[in-house]
Scaffold this active site. Structure first.
Site, mmCIF file in Angstrom:
data_model
loop_
_atom_site.group_PDB
_atom_site.id
_atom_site.type_symbol
_atom_site.label_atom_id
_atom_site.label_comp_id
_atom_site.label_asym_id
_atom_site.label_seq_id
_atom_site.Cartn_x
_atom_site.Cartn_y
_atom_site.Cartn_z
ATOM 1 N N GLY A 73 -11.056 -3.111 2.656
ATOM 2 C CA GLY A 73 -11.654 -1.945 3.305
ATOM 3 C C GLY A 73 -11.237 -1.792 4.757
ATOM 4 O O GLY A 73 -11.710 -0.896 5.458
ATOM 5 N N GLY A 111 1.768 2.787 -2.783
ATOM 6 C CA GLY A 111 1.510 3.530 -4.015
ATOM 7 C C GLY A 111 2.300 3.001 -5.206
ATOM 8 O O GLY A 111 2.707 3.768 -6.086
ATOM 9 N N LYS A 112 2.476 1.694 -5.253
ATOM 10 C CA LYS A 112 3.164 1.096 -6.412
ATOM 11 C C LYS A 112 2.391 1.327 -7.696
ATOM 12 O O LYS A 112 2.969 1.558 -8.751
ATOM 13 C CB LYS A 112 3.338 -0.429 -6.236
ATOM 14 C CG LYS A 112 4.288 -0.837 -5.141
ATOM 15 C CD LYS A 112 4.424 -2.343 -5.064
ATOM 16 C CE LYS A 112 3.202 -3.070 -4.556
ATOM 17 N NZ LYS A 112 2.798 -2.760 -3.190
ATOM 18 N N LYS A 145 0.646 3.777 -8.609
ATOM 19 C CA LYS A 145 0.914 5.119 -9.132
ATOM 20 C C LYS A 145 2.253 5.147 -9.889
ATOM 21 O O LYS A 145 2.372 5.778 -10.947
ATOM 22 C CB LYS A 145 0.954 6.068 -7.937
ATOM 23 C CG LYS A 145 1.291 7.481 -8.252
ATOM 24 C CD LYS A 145 1.276 8.275 -6.957
ATOM 25 C CE LYS A 145 1.905 9.619 -7.152
ATOM 26 N NZ LYS A 145 1.910 10.392 -5.913
ATOM 27 N N ASP A 195 0.794 -1.229 0.000
ATOM 28 C CA ASP A 195 0.000 0.000 0.000
ATOM 29 C C ASP A 195 0.828 1.281 0.000
ATOM 30 O O ASP A 195 0.426 2.288 0.580
ATOM 31 C CB ASP A 195 -0.980 0.022 1.199
ATOM 32 C CG ASP A 195 -1.761 -1.266 1.288
ATOM 33 O OD1 ASP A 195 -2.256 -1.709 0.247
ATOM 34 O OD2 ASP A 195 -1.859 -1.828 2.386
ATOM 35 N N GLY A 250 -4.336 -5.051 -3.760
ATOM 36 C CA GLY A 250 -5.283 -4.096 -4.322
ATOM 37 C C GLY A 250 -4.480 -2.935 -4.847
ATOM 38 O O GLY A 250 -3.843 -2.225 -4.076
ATOM 39 N N HIS A 251 -4.432 -2.763 -6.147
ATOM 40 C CA HIS A 251 -3.655 -1.665 -6.717
ATOM 41 C C HIS A 251 -4.597 -0.551 -7.157
ATOM 42 O O HIS A 251 -5.443 -0.761 -8.014
ATOM 43 C CB HIS A 251 -2.820 -2.167 -7.912
ATOM 44 C CG HIS A 251 -1.678 -3.037 -7.493
ATOM 45 N ND1 HIS A 251 -0.834 -3.659 -8.360
ATOM 46 C CD2 HIS A 251 -1.223 -3.376 -6.265
ATOM 47 C CE1 HIS A 251 0.068 -4.347 -7.693
ATOM 48 N NE2 HIS A 251 -0.148 -4.191 -6.418
ATOM 49 N N THR A 308 2.826 -12.475 4.163
ATOM 50 C CA THR A 308 2.071 -13.140 3.110
ATOM 51 C C THR A 308 2.887 -14.372 2.685
ATOM 52 O O THR A 308 3.944 -14.654 3.255
ATOM 53 C CB THR A 308 1.773 -12.166 1.942
ATOM 54 O OG1 THR A 308 0.830 -12.786 1.057
ATOM 55 C CG2 THR A 308 3.045 -11.771 1.177
ATOM 56 N N GLN A 318 2.142 -6.623 -2.478
ATOM 57 C CA GLN A 318 2.477 -6.556 -1.053
ATOM 58 C C GLN A 318 3.793 -5.788 -0.841
ATOM 59 O O GLN A 318 4.055 -4.877 -1.597
ATOM 60 C CB GLN A 318 2.536 -7.960 -0.414
ATOM 61 C CG GLN A 318 1.175 -8.631 -0.289
ATOM 62 C CD GLN A 318 0.697 -9.272 -1.570
ATOM 63 O OE1 GLN A 318 1.434 -10.009 -2.200
ATOM 64 N NE2 GLN A 318 -0.517 -9.015 -1.954
ATOM 65 N N ASN A 323 -5.099 -10.906 -3.186
ATOM 66 C CA ASN A 323 -4.922 -10.232 -1.895
ATOM 67 C C ASN A 323 -4.457 -8.789 -2.114
ATOM 68 O O ASN A 323 -4.662 -7.926 -1.284
ATOM 69 C CB ASN A 323 -3.914 -10.989 -0.994
ATOM 70 C CG ASN A 323 -2.619 -11.353 -1.697
ATOM 71 O OD1 ASN A 323 -2.490 -11.208 -2.909
ATOM 72 N ND2 ASN A 323 -1.650 -11.843 -0.944
#
Ligand code: IMP
Ligand code: MG
Length: 328
Positions: free
Chosen positions: A248, A15-16, A18, A13, A42-43, A188, A173, A40
């Protein structure tokens, strides 16, 4: 073959998505490859003013670039199909661009059911751990065993080992969640480092740049206690909108972890560093860094930048500080 790799230096998380988006605009890649993890991940990607959240499909599809799910990944067939439909319905022609290595492993219904019962790690319940376990237990199902996927299958070796291939490998991840280097067992089940990209069948000498992505503070989702005492962390969570793109869930927040960062930087061999979300710390006006048990109050944005920049000056890495509202 020329390969650029994007790795996350923290707990995911950062910002990969981006940076993938940025690099795809800057370079003429022939391929974008996801190299580890499953849905698992979320980009979050902002493309032409619209927000997209992808879990399986690499961001190359936004630029008409062939996008491959590499053999280091695990795939949920149903979720993959849904994502494809979602992209197509929003005007992104993904169907002819997205490919899956035929030796990629599959997340089955049983894997999902089993992971759904997890309370120990706080997984995303997407079946990742059981799918990788069965792969290494030699009981897995591979993409080539799933008739529904046949139109997407490729031989990864034949596809990549050709003249003129310039590929961007995007990791999922992050270093702190890596199965070997993360805070085991709160990790993970895949290899989130630059080495994880190589495991897909890439010769080390093909690697050109390694883009390491971090945030100006840490976030983590899962069962371990991570968030510090300071009430500013809740503020950072709100300003930075630190809620999981997949589940979420509220992300726990802490100060930038100096030791983790340097380990991640060195192990990944970072040549280009991006520190994202500077604008969030600017908004809450708190510039602190954790080094072991000590917390250093740097007091100002420039001191924060110097603190990081000075310690990397010997490495020759190019450093970018970025905020959501700024271009890198
Ligand atoms: P799993 O990958 O679903 O097995 O979850 C293992 C750990 O990694 C949990 O703490 C998850 O919250 C975390 N995790 C997995 N994928 C991501 C991600 O894409 N971003 C952030 N955390 C993740
Ligand atoms: Mg994410």
């Amino acid at each position: 073959m020329i390969v650029d790799i994007i790795v996350d230096l923290q707990y995911g998380d950062c910002g990969k998505g981006k940076i993938t988006h940025f690099l795809c605009k800057e370079h003429k890649y022939t391929h974008v490859v996801r190299y580890n993890g499953g849905c698992n991940a979320g980009h979050t990607i902002y493309h032409e003013g619209e927000k997209f959240v992808t879990h399986h499909i690499p961001a190359g599809v936004f630029f008409g670039v062939k996008s491959i799910i590499g053999p280091g990944c695990v795939v949920n067939t149903e979720k993959f199909m849904q994502e494809l439909e979602m992209l197509e319905s929003k005007g992104i022609s993904a169907r002819n661009l997205v490919k899956i290595a035929k030796n990629t492993h599959i997340i089955t219904r049983n894997h999902l059911n089993e992971d759904g019962l997890d309370t120990k790690i706080g997984t995303t319940k997407r079946g990742n751990g059981p799918a990788y376990r069965d792969k290494y237990d030699r009981n897995g199902v591979r993409a080539e065993d799933v008739p529904q996927l046949s139109e997407f299958l490729i031989d990864f070796y034949e596809e990549m080992h050709q003249e003129g291939v310039i590929a961007l490998f995007e990791g999922a991840q992050g270093f702190g969640l890596d199965v070997d280097w993360g805070d085991y067992p709160y990790v993970t089940s895949s290899h989130c480092t630059a080495a994880g990209a190589l495991l897909n069948g890439i010769p080390p000498q093909a690697v050109r740049n390694v883009w390491g992505v971090a945030k100006a503070y840490e976030t983590y989702v899962g069962t371990k206690n991570f968030q510090g005492e300071d009430p500013v962390f809740d503020e950072i969570c709100e300003v930075g909108q630190e809620y999981g793109a997949t589940t979420g869930r509220k992300r726990q927040v802490n100060w930038f972890d100096w030791n983790l960062f340097h380990k991640a930087f060195n192990i990944n061999g970072v040549t280009h560093l991006v520190i994202n979300k500077m604008d969030v710390l600017r908004e809450v006006d708190a510039w602190k860094v954790k080094k072991g048990d000590e917390i250093y109050d740097l007091g100002a944005e420039n001191m924060f930048k110097h603190f990081i920049g000075d310690s990397l000056s010997q490495t020759g890495a190019t450093i970018y500080f970025s905020g959501d509202k700024a271009r890198i």
